[in-house]
Motif scaffolding. Sequence first.
Motif, mmCIF file in Angstrom:
data_model
loop_
_atom_site.group_PDB
_atom_site.id
_atom_site.type_symbol
_atom_site.label_atom_id
_atom_site.label_comp_id
_atom_site.label_asym_id
_atom_site.label_seq_id
_atom_site.Cartn_x
_atom_site.Cartn_y
_atom_site.Cartn_z
ATOM 1 N N ASP A 254 41.506 -11.534 84.336
ATOM 2 C CA ASP A 254 41.870 -10.397 84.848
ATOM 3 C C ASP A 254 43.236 -10.076 84.329
ATOM 4 O O ASP A 254 43.662 -9.231 84.101
ATOM 5 C CB ASP A 254 41.022 -9.381 85.709
ATOM 6 N N MET A 255 44.261 -10.961 85.058
ATOM 7 C CA MET A 255 45.559 -10.989 84.501
ATOM 8 C C MET A 255 46.060 -10.687 83.373
ATOM 9 O O MET A 255 47.593 -10.469 83.190
ATOM 10 C CB MET A 255 46.219 -11.890 85.285
ATOM 11 N N ASP A 256 45.214 -11.933 82.383
ATOM 12 C CA ASP A 256 45.853 -11.771 80.689
ATOM 13 C C ASP A 256 44.851 -10.798 80.119
ATOM 14 O O ASP A 256 44.098 -11.408 79.899
ATOM 15 C CB ASP A 256 45.662 -13.100 81.146
ATOM 16 N N ASP A 257 45.467 -10.226 79.424
ATOM 17 C CA ASP A 257 44.841 -9.100 78.350
ATOM 18 C C ASP A 257 44.515 -9.410 76.967
ATOM 19 O O ASP A 257 44.702 -8.278 75.892
ATOM 20 C CB ASP A 257 45.615 -7.899 78.657
ATOM 21 N N LEU A 258 45.464 -10.923 76.921
ATOM 22 C CA LEU A 258 45.103 -11.462 74.941
ATOM 23 C C LEU A 258 43.796 -11.146 74.851
ATOM 24 O O LEU A 258 43.820 -10.715 73.913
ATOM 25 C CB LEU A 258 45.788 -13.129 75.408
ATOM 26 N N TYR A 259 43.497 -11.501 75.924
ATOM 27 C CA TYR A 259 41.465 -12.360 75.164
ATOM 28 C C TYR A 259 40.477 -11.585 76.234
ATOM 29 O O TYR A 259 40.855 -11.119 77.273
ATOM 30 C CB TYR A 259 41.535 -13.859 75.341
ATOM 31 N N PRO A 260 39.228 -10.986 75.758
ATOM 32 C CA PRO A 260 38.751 -10.087 76.441
ATOM 33 C C PRO A 260 38.764 -11.310 77.875
ATOM 34 O O PRO A 260 37.440 -12.352 77.020
ATOM 35 C CB PRO A 260 37.478 -9.733 75.409
ATOM 36 N N THR A 261 38.364 -10.656 78.894
ATOM 37 C CA THR A 261 37.991 -11.300 80.511
ATOM 38 C C THR A 261 36.004 -10.626 80.045
ATOM 39 O O THR A 261 35.756 -9.795 80.528
ATOM 40 C CB THR A 261 37.968 -10.790 81.591
ATOM 41 N N THR A 262 35.003 -11.428 80.942
ATOM 42 C CA THR A 262 33.274 -11.151 81.254
ATOM 43 C C THR A 262 33.325 -11.474 82.265
ATOM 44 O O THR A 262 33.923 -12.481 82.986
ATOM 45 C CB THR A 262 32.442 -12.236 80.029
ATOM 46 N N GLU A 263 32.725 -11.081 83.642
ATOM 47 C CA GLU A 263 31.891 -11.153 84.325
ATOM 48 C C GLU A 263 30.870 -12.695 84.115
ATOM 49 O O GLU A 263 31.733 -12.862 85.274
ATOM 50 C CB GLU A 263 30.308 -10.389 84.586
ATOM 51 N N GLU A 264 30.916 -13.825 83.533
ATOM 52 C CA GLU A 264 30.393 -14.980 83.148
ATOM 53 C C GLU A 264 31.344 -16.058 83.229
ATOM 54 O O GLU A 264 31.369 -16.898 84.317
ATOM 55 C CB GLU A 264 30.200 -15.122 82.022
ATOM 56 N N ILE A 265 32.801 -15.542 82.803
ATOM 57 C CA ILE A 265 33.680 -16.239 82.680
ATOM 58 C C ILE A 265 34.538 -16.253 84.295
ATOM 59 O O ILE A 265 35.015 -17.355 84.960
ATOM 60 C CB ILE A 265 35.190 -15.859 82.364
ATOM 61 N N LEU A 266 34.888 -14.754 84.849
ATOM 62 C CA LEU A 266 34.764 -14.178 86.213
ATOM 63 C C LEU A 266 34.264 -15.262 87.230
ATOM 64 O O LEU A 266 34.793 -15.480 88.594
ATOM 65 C CB LEU A 266 34.949 -12.817 86.501
ATOM 66 N N ARG A 267 33.129 -15.447 87.084
ATOM 67 C CA ARG A 267 31.825 -16.337 87.973
ATOM 68 C C ARG A 267 32.439 -17.090 87.490
ATOM 69 O O ARG A 267 32.529 -18.473 88.603
ATOM 70 C CB ARG A 267 30.719 -15.880 87.359
ATOM 71 N N TRP A 268 32.940 -17.907 86.786
ATOM 72 C CA TRP A 268 32.386 -19.421 86.554
ATOM 73 C C TRP A 268 34.240 -19.681 87.488
ATOM 74 O O TRP A 268 34.069 -20.921 88.123
ATOM 75 C CB TRP A 268 32.672 -19.754 85.514
ATOM 76 N N GLU A 269 35.256 -19.423 87.194
ATOM 77 C CA GLU A 269 36.520 -19.360 87.551
ATOM 78 C C GLU A 269 35.650 -19.148 89.872
ATOM 79 O O GLU A 269 36.991 -19.963 90.695
ATOM 80 C CB GLU A 269 37.381 -17.835 87.836
ATOM 81 N N ARG A 270 34.524 -18.897 89.729
ATOM 82 C CA ARG A 270 34.689 -18.598 91.600
ATOM 83 C C ARG A 270 33.566 -19.483 92.088
ATOM 84 O O ARG A 270 33.282 -19.253 92.581
ATOM 85 C CB ARG A 270 34.186 -17.868 92.045
ATOM 86 N N ARG A 271 33.203 -20.623 91.294
ATOM 87 C CA ARG A 271 32.042 -21.516 91.318
ATOM 88 C C ARG A 271 32.301 -22.619 92.607
ATOM 89 O O ARG A 271 31.187 -22.798 92.966
ATOM 90 C CB ARG A 271 31.517 -22.667 89.645
ATOM 91 N N PHE A 272 33.754 -22.706 92.889
ATOM 92 C CA PHE A 272 34.002 -23.760 94.043
ATOM 93 C C PHE A 272 33.789 -22.793 95.622
ATOM 94 O O PHE A 272 33.344 -23.091 96.229
ATOM 95 C CB PHE A 272 34.917 -24.449 94.003
ATOM 96 N N LEU A 273 33.699 -21.156 94.786
ATOM 97 C CA LEU A 273 33.653 -20.911 96.136
ATOM 98 C C LEU A 273 32.493 -19.598 96.949
ATOM 99 O O LEU A 273 31.714 -19.596 98.140
ATOM 100 C CB LEU A 273 34.996 -19.496 95.779
ATOM 101 N N ASP A 274 31.516 -19.671 95.993
ATOM 102 C CA ASP A 274 30.292 -18.815 96.073
ATOM 103 C C ASP A 274 29.128 -19.664 95.822
ATOM 104 O O ASP A 274 29.223 -20.852 95.077
ATOM 105 C CB ASP A 274 29.826 -17.864 94.455
#
Length: 274
Positions: A254-274
């Motif tokens: 969500d720091m990069d506003d060029l492309y839409p960011t979805t909740e699924e992508i944000l969850r994927w970025e945390r896949r090693f933490l959650d």
Amino acid sequence: MQHPNERIAPAVLRALQIIREQIHPYQLAWYDAGEGQADPLDDSEWERLRMRTLKPVPDRSAFLILDGASMEVDDLRVHYRGLHAFPSPWPKQENAVSVLYVRLPTAFLVERGADRVHALALELAAELPFNSGYVDFALCSDGFRLGEALNLIRPRYPGVHLALDRARLHMNTCVEGVHWMNFLGEPVLGKLGGVPGLRAHLALPGITLQEMSGERVLITLGDQPEAGDVEAGQTLPLHRALARLLEPHLYRSDMDDLYPTTEEILRWERRFLD
């Protein structure tokens, strides 16, 4: 890299020359000529692009996009953007950085082996005053199709990095995820206690720390990139250990506003933490 093009362009061009010399029979065959047009990349054009990178138009950032023969998303690509000034004088560009993005075809890894990829990446990184960087097995997509790409690897292959087909330009000093090869410099390395701090927290079999000049380090997780096949019982414990350590410094889309960011992508970025 939190540096202006004027300072880093010679180093970037040395790195690109290494790539051109060491990836045969693959080759960079096209360059972005602007307005959606691609022109053939021969030796004379390469020299012209080199000079344009070293001395771009005044008050303009340096910009290079080079592609392999097929120009497809699974072929070679180089994307470089070197800021004309750092920090950027433009409003809303406080997170802008200079970036070098290099994509190799998967066939290069299959044919040459992980050791060759590791050695090439280390040789390139040695040239660059990076704040952070990575090497990994990636599924690349343009920004508008990231959701479709994510569906191909979720939930079975958490070790595959979901990557854009271009460089991220607004990362500030954040670290873009956890990977097979993780290059760390300042300021994140200092915040983690330097190499001694890393050794204290990452004393696990399979994690290799290699000190580099200029207060930089390479953290390698295992002998080769792993897809992390859940159905084969691969849990990627080394990735999870590094993710816990890096969590405060990890990039969020969500720091990069060029492309839409979805909740699924944000969850994927945390896949090693959650």
